[in-house]
Design an enzyme around this catalytic site. Structure first.
Site, PDB file in Angstrom:
ATOM      1  N   CYS A   1       0.907  -1.093  -0.298  1.00 26.48           N
ATOM      2  CA  CYS A   1       0.087   0.178   0.036  1.00 26.48           C
ATOM      3  C   CYS A   1       0.672   1.531  -0.032  1.00 26.48           C
ATOM      4  O   CYS A   1       0.275   1.964  -0.240  1.00 26.48           O
ATOM      5  CB  CYS A   1      -0.634   0.261   1.249  1.00 26.48           C
ATOM      6  SG  CYS A   1      -1.913  -1.385   0.973  1.00 26.48           S
TER       7      CYS A   1
ATOM      8  N   HIS B   1      -1.373   8.121   6.262  1.00 28.60           N
ATOM      9  CA  HIS B   1      -1.940   6.937   5.862  1.00 28.60           C
ATOM     10  C   HIS B   1      -3.609   6.175   6.953  1.00 28.60           C
ATOM     11  O   HIS B   1      -4.549   6.322   5.190  1.00 28.60           O
ATOM     12  CB  HIS B   1      -1.176   6.133   6.384  1.00 28.60           C
ATOM     13  CG  HIS B   1      -1.197   4.325   5.226  1.00 28.60           C
ATOM     14  ND1 HIS B   1      -1.570   3.935   4.396  1.00 28.60           N
ATOM     15  CD2 HIS B   1      -0.752   3.965   6.120  1.00 28.60           C
ATOM     16  CE1 HIS B   1      -1.660   3.090   3.697  1.00 28.60           C
ATOM     17  NE2 HIS B   1      -1.582   2.868   5.055  1.00 28.60           N
TER      18      HIS B   1
ATOM     19  N   GLU C   1       1.136   5.526  13.175  1.00 33.20           N
ATOM     20  CA  GLU C   1       1.454   6.908  12.457  1.00 33.20           C
ATOM     21  C   GLU C   1       1.121   8.259  13.534  1.00 33.20           C
ATOM     22  O   GLU C   1       1.675   9.330  13.649  1.00 33.20           O
ATOM     23  CB  GLU C   1       0.057   6.978  12.065  1.00 33.20           C
ATOM     24  CG  GLU C   1       0.773   7.962  10.287  1.00 33.20           C
ATOM     25  CD  GLU C   1      -0.087   7.841   9.643  1.00 33.20           C
ATOM     26  OE1 GLU C   1       0.041   9.084   8.085  1.00 33.20           O
ATOM     27  OE2 GLU C   1      -1.350   7.375   9.700  1.00 33.20           O
TER      28      GLU C   1
ATOM     29  N   LYS D   1      -8.981   8.186   3.039  1.00 38.63           N
ATOM     30  CA  LYS D   1      -9.256   7.017   3.312  1.00 38.63           C
ATOM     31  C   LYS D   1     -10.802   6.962   4.264  1.00 38.63           C
ATOM     32  O   LYS D   1     -11.538   6.356   4.253  1.00 38.63           O
ATOM     33  CB  LYS D   1      -8.486   5.874   3.437  1.00 38.63           C
ATOM     34  CG  LYS D   1      -7.518   6.095   2.672  1.00 38.63           C
ATOM     35  CD  LYS D   1      -6.432   4.238   3.477  1.00 38.63           C
ATOM     36  CE  LYS D   1      -5.264   4.851   2.887  1.00 38.63           C
ATOM     37  NZ  LYS D   1      -4.209   5.948   2.903  1.00 38.63           N
TER      38      LYS D   1
ATOM     39  N   HIS E   1      -9.369   2.354   1.899  1.00 41.93           N
ATOM     40  CA  HIS E   1      -8.414   1.958   1.270  1.00 41.93           C
ATOM     41  C   HIS E   1      -8.068   1.476   0.438  1.00 41.93           C
ATOM     42  O   HIS E   1      -8.609   0.468  -0.164  1.00 41.93           O
ATOM     43  CB  HIS E   1      -7.492   0.920   2.358  1.00 41.93           C
ATOM     44  CG  HIS E   1      -6.775   0.823   2.685  1.00 41.93           C
ATOM     45  ND1 HIS E   1      -5.493   1.577   1.272  1.00 41.93           N
ATOM     46  CD2 HIS E   1      -5.581   0.364   3.404  1.00 41.93           C
ATOM     47  CE1 HIS E   1      -4.445   1.536   1.195  1.00 41.93           C
ATOM     48  NE2 HIS E   1      -4.194   0.833   2.540  1.00 41.93           N
TER      49      HIS E   1
ATOM     50  N   PHE F   1       1.948  -3.195   3.720  1.00 36.18           N
ATOM     51  CA  PHE F   1       2.504  -4.824   4.315  1.00 36.18           C
ATOM     52  C   PHE F   1       3.839  -5.153   4.271  1.00 36.18           C
ATOM     53  O   PHE F   1       4.293  -5.288   3.539  1.00 36.18           O
ATOM     54  CB  PHE F   1       1.580  -6.086   3.673  1.00 36.18           C
ATOM     55  CG  PHE F   1      -0.136  -6.235   4.788  1.00 36.18           C
ATOM     56  CD1 PHE F   1      -0.705  -4.709   4.992  1.00 36.18           C
ATOM     57  CD2 PHE F   1      -0.536  -7.391   3.994  1.00 36.18           C
ATOM     58  CE1 PHE F   1      -1.461  -5.411   6.100  1.00 36.18           C
ATOM     59  CE2 PHE F   1      -1.906  -6.750   4.667  1.00 36.18           C
ATOM     60  CZ  PHE F   1      -2.493  -6.116   5.278  1.00 36.18           C
TER      61      PHE F   1
END
Length: 411
Positions: free
Chosen positions: A162, A302, A313, A334, A339, A398
């Site tokens: 991502c 993110h 974060e 998002k 996502h 990931f």
């Protein structure tokens, strides 16, 4: 070294299939999340996603071209066409050996793969498509863009989950900065909303199951969030050296001034709980831009709407910006988009470029009861009009991949 600017932008998203529609809906706080109606979801825990609507691949790409492409590559080509048109580059005037393509996908052509596995089992090996492999490769979108525009410069498909969009933009920025290309298509595309992937993410208990209220399901930084929402689409930008852009009197959306990348070196799917990799990527991006933390006016987080992700974060932002962290507006796209996986970074970079140009920060919707550990200014509820000059955009993936880019208003 060359300065690098954004001269073209194209987007396919759950809230709009062109930049202007996308931006209007984003700043108005409209959610693109809906109930999945493209396949049977009765046996799934999560039944919602950010699905691309009103996209006719035959009309957009032509029937013959569309039928040999997986959906993710269709999105990429459509967004690239928008970006090319927006840039006003002339194919007859650009040096094609210095036109590159850095476009990736996290999962690639999974829809095509599933269809051909079903064909193999039901009809036998002779009925499997001979174009299966070139359709499912993660580099298919980059290759198709290169072929369509005869771009003979460096072409690659970064696969950093991502974080792909920011990885692609950052590496393209480096390429142009060091004089190895004049212009580069950069970004990501994804089309992974399938029975198989929904089952996998669902069984990992990663997805929101707020099925009765899809628009309320993606809730970054909110105490009552219950997971992320899968989404699809593409975000493609054209990066260009400033000298090349000025020679042709190009319209400039924003300047790319920094890029930082890191790895959590921690876990395949879990974010480092202390946000160490996120902190390093942001720190490196600011160092690369040769600016101090005090010069950042806005952060595009993110922020996938997961407990550990949102909290880590936030911790990383606090560590880097210290007391100023509480003064910087932070937006979570998002919350409206879901996502978009490998497409997220490219789309969110476009949103940040628009923010800088219009001095308008999109809201974080669904933030009704902030997590006690997420106590920064996340621009809740409504867009904010404020003068901003420099912004930071985060993307994490990931495998522990982290990528951050710094954009600046072009002056």
């Amino acid at each position: 070294m060359e300065r690098v600017v954004i001269t073209g932008m194209g987007v396919i998203s759950p809230i709009g299939n062109n930049v202007e529609t996308f931006w209007r809906n984003l700043t108005e706080g409209k959610s693109g999340i809906s109930t999945i109606d493209t396949f049977d979801v009765s046996h799934h825990k999560a039944k919602i996603a950010g699905i691309i609507r009103d996209f006719n691949e035959d009309d957009t790409l032509g029937k013959n071209e569309a039928r040999r492409l997986d959906r993710f590559a269709q999105f990429a080509l459509a967004a690239a066409e928008q970006a090319w048109t927006d840039s006003n580059l002339d194919i007859d005037e650009i040096d094609l050996e210095r036109l590159g393509v850095y476009v990736g996908s996290g999962i690639g052509g999974i829809e095509t793969l599933i269809k051909n596995v079903d064909t193999l089992r039901e009809k036998g090996a002779r009925r499997v498509s001979p174009t299966l492999v070139p359709a499912i490769m993660s580099n298919a979108a980059a290759a198709q863009i290169s072929i369509k525009w005869n771009a003979m410069g460096p072409t690659m498909s970064p696969v950093s989950a991502c974080a792909i969009g920011n990885t692609a933009i950052g590496e393209a920025f480096r390429l142009i900065r060091f004089g190895e290309a004049d212009a580069v298509f950069a970004g990501g595309a994804e089309a992974a909303i399938t029975d198989l992937s929904l089952a996998s993410f669902g069984n990992a208990t990663a997805l929101s199951t707020r099925n009765d209220s899809p628009a309320k399901s993606s809730r970054p930084f909110d105490e009552n969030r219950d997971g992320f929402v899968m989404s699809e689409g593409a975000g493609i930008l054209i990066l260009e050296s400033l000298s090349h852009a000025l020679r042709r009197d190009a319209k400039i959306h924003a300047e790319v001034i920094g890029y930082g990348a890191s790895s959590d070196a921690y876990h395949m799917v879990a974010t480092h709980p202390e946000g160490k990799g996120a902190y390093l990527a942001m720190k490196k991006a600011l160092e690369n831009a040769n600016i101090s933390p005090d010069e950042i006016d806005v952060i595009s987080a993110h922020a996938t709407s997961t407990l550990v992700g949102d909290q880590s974060e936030t911790l990383a932002i606090k560590k880097l910006f210290e007391s100023k962290a509480y003064q910087i507006p932070i937006t979570a796209n998002k919350s409206m988009l879901g996502h978009m996986l490998g497409a997220a970074g490219g789309v969110e970079a476009i949103a940040l470029a628009k923010s800088l140009k219009e001095d308008l920060i999109p809201p974080t919707i669904n933030l009704e009861k902030p997590d006690s550990l997420c106590d920064l200014d996340y621009v809740p509820g409504t867009a904010r009009k404020v003068e901003i000059k420099t912004g930071l955009s985060n993307s994490f993936g990931f495998g522990g991949h982290n990528a951050a880019i710094v954009l600046k208003k072009y002056e």
